[in-house]
Design a protein around this motif. Structure first.
Motif, PDB file in Angstrom:
ATOM      1  N   TRP A  44     -40.861   2.237   5.031  1.00  0.00           N
ATOM      2  CA  TRP A  44     -41.713   1.121   5.410  1.00  0.00           C
ATOM      3  C   TRP A  44     -43.071   1.560   5.955  1.00  0.00           C
ATOM      4  O   TRP A  44     -43.152   2.537   6.707  1.00  0.00           O
ATOM      5  N   ASP A  45     -44.095   0.796   5.604  1.00  0.00           N
ATOM      6  CA  ASP A  45     -45.374   0.820   6.305  1.00  0.00           C
ATOM      7  C   ASP A  45     -45.307  -0.351   7.275  1.00  0.00           C
ATOM      8  O   ASP A  45     -44.908  -1.468   6.884  1.00  0.00           O
ATOM      9  N   THR A  47     -47.252  -2.803  10.101  1.00  0.00           N
ATOM     10  CA  THR A  47     -48.537  -3.285  10.602  1.00  0.00           C
ATOM     11  C   THR A  47     -48.291  -4.319  11.695  1.00  0.00           C
ATOM     12  O   THR A  47     -47.191  -4.867  11.824  1.00  0.00           O
ATOM     13  N   PRO A  53     -52.671  -1.062  11.148  1.00  0.00           N
ATOM     14  CA  PRO A  53     -51.561  -0.104  11.058  1.00  0.00           C
ATOM     15  C   PRO A  53     -50.875   0.100  12.416  1.00  0.00           C
ATOM     16  O   PRO A  53     -51.538   0.291  13.432  1.00  0.00           O
ATOM     17  N   SER A  56     -45.092   3.955  10.627  1.00  0.00           N
ATOM     18  CA  SER A  56     -44.229   3.977   9.447  1.00  0.00           C
ATOM     19  C   SER A  56     -42.807   4.245   9.913  1.00  0.00           C
ATOM     20  O   SER A  56     -42.585   4.808  10.991  1.00  0.00           O
ATOM     21  N   TYR A 165     -42.799  -5.001   8.691  1.00  0.00           N
ATOM     22  CA  TYR A 165     -42.377  -3.867   7.861  1.00  0.00           C
ATOM     23  C   TYR A 165     -42.523  -4.269   6.396  1.00  0.00           C
ATOM     24  O   TYR A 165     -41.932  -5.262   5.965  1.00  0.00           O
ATOM     25  N   LYS A 168     -42.844   0.717   1.343  1.00  0.00           N
ATOM     26  CA  LYS A 168     -43.871   1.609   0.802  1.00  0.00           C
ATOM     27  C   LYS A 168     -43.767   1.585  -0.726  1.00  0.00           C
ATOM     28  O   LYS A 168     -42.674   1.515  -1.279  1.00  0.00           O
TER      29      LYS A 168
END
Length: 171
Positions: A44-45, A47, A53, A56, A165, A168
């Motif tokens: 996951w990225d 934010t 951001p 991760s 989440y 990616k």
């Protein structure tokens, strides 16, 4: 051969057979509740809700799917790990979190209205603090993690973290 030696050899052989049998026996099936948090699995990225951001995270299944291991890296370098599992004896989910700053959380809870809600209590700066973290899967495949804290016994709550989440992209 003496009787004692024969008995020792038989005992060693029996122990070896039991050990081999234990290695080939399948573990019992997991309860269905142990799959309730699978929506959090993945790379996951993360934010903030406004798109900045936050970090991760890699959430992986462990112990034949009996648990989840979280590997967190914050945008500012803070790291942490959590171990999550359904405890059939307590009929609840449990999480143990440790962060690179030395923080520790122990939470427990359940899937409630489609969201995983875990709570716990501990001391923060000498104050009794209640923690509540809610993970909600969204229709677009993302997951919202909303972490709230209360220092007045749950009368009021402040947001400690609010993250979205998103999976990616696969390389």
């Amino acid at each position: 051969m003496k009787t004692k030696q024969i008995l020792l050899l038989l005992g060693a052989g029996l122990s070896l057979l039991v050990a081999m049998s234990a290695q080939t026996t399948k573990p019992p099936p997991l309860p269905p509740e142990s799959r309730q948090f699978d929506f959090w699995l993945g790379e996951w990225d993360v934010t903030t809700p406004d798109g900045k951001p936050a970090g991760s995270s890699r959430i992986e299944a462990i112990a034949n799917g009996a648990g989840l291991l979280e590997n967190w890296t914050g945008a500012k370098g803070y790291t942490g790990k959590s171990l999550n599992a359904y405890n059939p004896g307590r009929k609840q989910w449990q999480q143990f979190w440790v962060g690179s700053g030395g923080g520790v959380l122990e939470l427990a809870g359940a899937l409630t209205d489609g969201s995983m809600v875990l709570t716990g209590e501990h001391l923060v700066g000498g104050k009794d603090t209640r923690e509540k973290i809610t993970w909600t899967p969204n229709a677009d495949g993302s997951v919202r993690q909303h972490w709230e804290q209360s220092i007045d016994g749950g009368k009021t709550w402040t947001t400690a973290f609010d993250g979205i989440y998103r999976k990616k992209p696969r390389s």
